[in-house]
Design a protein around this motif. Structure first.
Motif: not given
Length: 418
Positions: A15-29
């Motif tokens: 769902q987040y990827a549909e808006h260009g949001i990479d959740t894996d990258k977010v969690l790394e940050e």
């Protein structure tokens, strides 16, 4: 349960990827963000140097929940338990009164050796340390003045204490390889309206100039100055006002500390971040929850916490802002207070990082305020909780409220036996 958490995360990720949001990258940050957790929640701001000294400086801790830490070892044990329930590696914020020594030592005579046990412990735990001179709860602060005191001898005592604190902070940074933020806050002010508002501020400016005269390696120590609107016993006038410290910090290249409880009840610090970021070298945050006054309630995920997180993320301020907590509640389990406040702070940052910021910014630039409002509202119900649960599993800490069982067991096994 972990299989379900994984499935929920994978669905949320789509769902987040549909808006260009990479959740894996977010969690790394997110894992790289350090929150400075204040030690004084664990013992009601008593410290260990002068435990019989009355708590002064406009600070009040209410409640008598059992299990307050009585020694440095007990306080560190309690913080270890709290950190075991909080995702990520963080920092501990110490006040000078938390020196761990059998030696009878005055505040102006403190040295790094009096905090060696804290450094050794922080190394073992993989934590950083921040520091604060303690300009309250002392016989030389009983009349409500420290660095702006009209008596030169008393003023010099506090100057020397703050100098010592900076050297201790630099020691922390050098030993741990993480920059220590040494924050100066003083309670100085008048209960009723003063005749001369200028003279105390002139004395404070001169005292700070002397405190900061010694050049320290900025990789080891960064200085911050903290304002306040009013306090108990300084209702009419506080020497170190926001305007004073904003001017001093910008003029002297110091971090400016914004405490969520140190402003008028209708003011919020989230709206100040973007302005200060343009002119100051950095911002220190004391994330708290004021309730009618600077009451330092445990941080909850309320509107202001979310706005602080959004401002930090949307403005790319995470590398310029240092996030610390400042609350003390003796009416509930003190370990639980740490866990609740710190987890909420990290959750708020995660929620902010899971917004379609580029789309929102573009819509705003194009004057498409309909899209801006629609997206910000819809994302309030996006499945950030599924991402948070996965992050907790990934970081090896309890999911959702299951951490409370561990705190309750710790209370029975440790805290109630003190």
């Amino acid at each position: 349960m972990q299989d379900q958490i994984q499935r929920n995360y994978e669905e949320a990720k789509k769902q987040y990827a549909e808006h260009g949001i990479d959740t894996d990258k977010v969690l790394e940050e997110l894992a790289n963000i350090k929150v400075s957790v204040h030690c004084w929640q664990g013992d009601d701001v008593r410290g260990f140097l002068n435990r019989d000294q009355e708590l002064t400086g406009g600070i009040s801790v209410t409640g008598n929940y059992p299990g307050a830490a009585r020694t440095p070892d007990e306080l560190r044990q309690d913080m270890e338990k709290a950190f075991s329930l909080i995702p990520g590696k963080h920092k501990v914020n110490l006040h000078a009164i938390y020196a761990d020594t059998d030696e009878k030592v005055e505040l102006d005579e403190l040295e790094p050796k009096h905090f060696q046990s804290w450094v050794d412990w922080a190394k073992e735990q993989g934590l950083g340390l921040d520091f604060n001179p303690t300009c309250f709860s002392h016989e030389k602060s009983e009349d409500g003045f420290t660095l702006s005191h009209p008596d030169p001898a008393i003023r010099q005592f506090w100057i020397d204490h703050c100098k010592a604190a900076r050297r201790i902070g630099a020691f922390f940074g050098e030993q741990l390889g993480q920059t220590c933020i040494t924050n100066v806050w003083i309670p100085d002010g008048f209960k009723d309206h003063p005749v001369d508002r200028l003279a105390p501020r002139q004395r404070l400016k001169d005292a700070l100039d002397e405190v900061f005269a010694e050049e320290l390696n900025p990789a080891h120590n960064l200085d911050a100055v903290e304002s306040k609107l009013f306090g108990i016993g300084s209702e009419a006038y506080v020497v170190g006002s926001h305007e004073f410290y904003m001017g001093y910090g910008i003029a002297n290249n110091k971090l400016i500390c914004l405490d969520a409880g140190h402003f008028h009840p209708t003011e919020v610090i989230s709206n100040k971040l973007s302005s200060l970021a343009l002119f100051s070298p950095g911002i220190l945050l004391h994330v708290s929850r004021p309730m009618r006054w600077d009451s330092d309630h445990v941080v909850i995920m309320d509107d202001e916490l979310l706005e602080i997180a959004r401002e930090l993320v949307r403005g790319n301020l995470l590398e310029k802002a240092y996030i610390g907590l400042d609350f003390f509640d003796a009416s509930i389990n003190r370990v639980a207070a740490w866990v609740i406040g710190t987890r909420n702070t990290i959750k708020a940052l995660l929620r902010a990082m899971l917004e379609p910021i580029d789309k929102l910014r573009q819509a705003e630039l194009e004057g498409d305020y309909t899209t801006r409002l629609a997206l910000t509202e819809e994302f309030k119900t996006y499945p950030f909780g599924a991402v948070w649960d996965y992050y907790c599993v990934k970081m090896g800490v309890p999911v959702r409220e299951t951490w409370l069982d561990e705190v309750k067991k710790y209370e029975q096994d440790v805290l109630l036996k003190r």
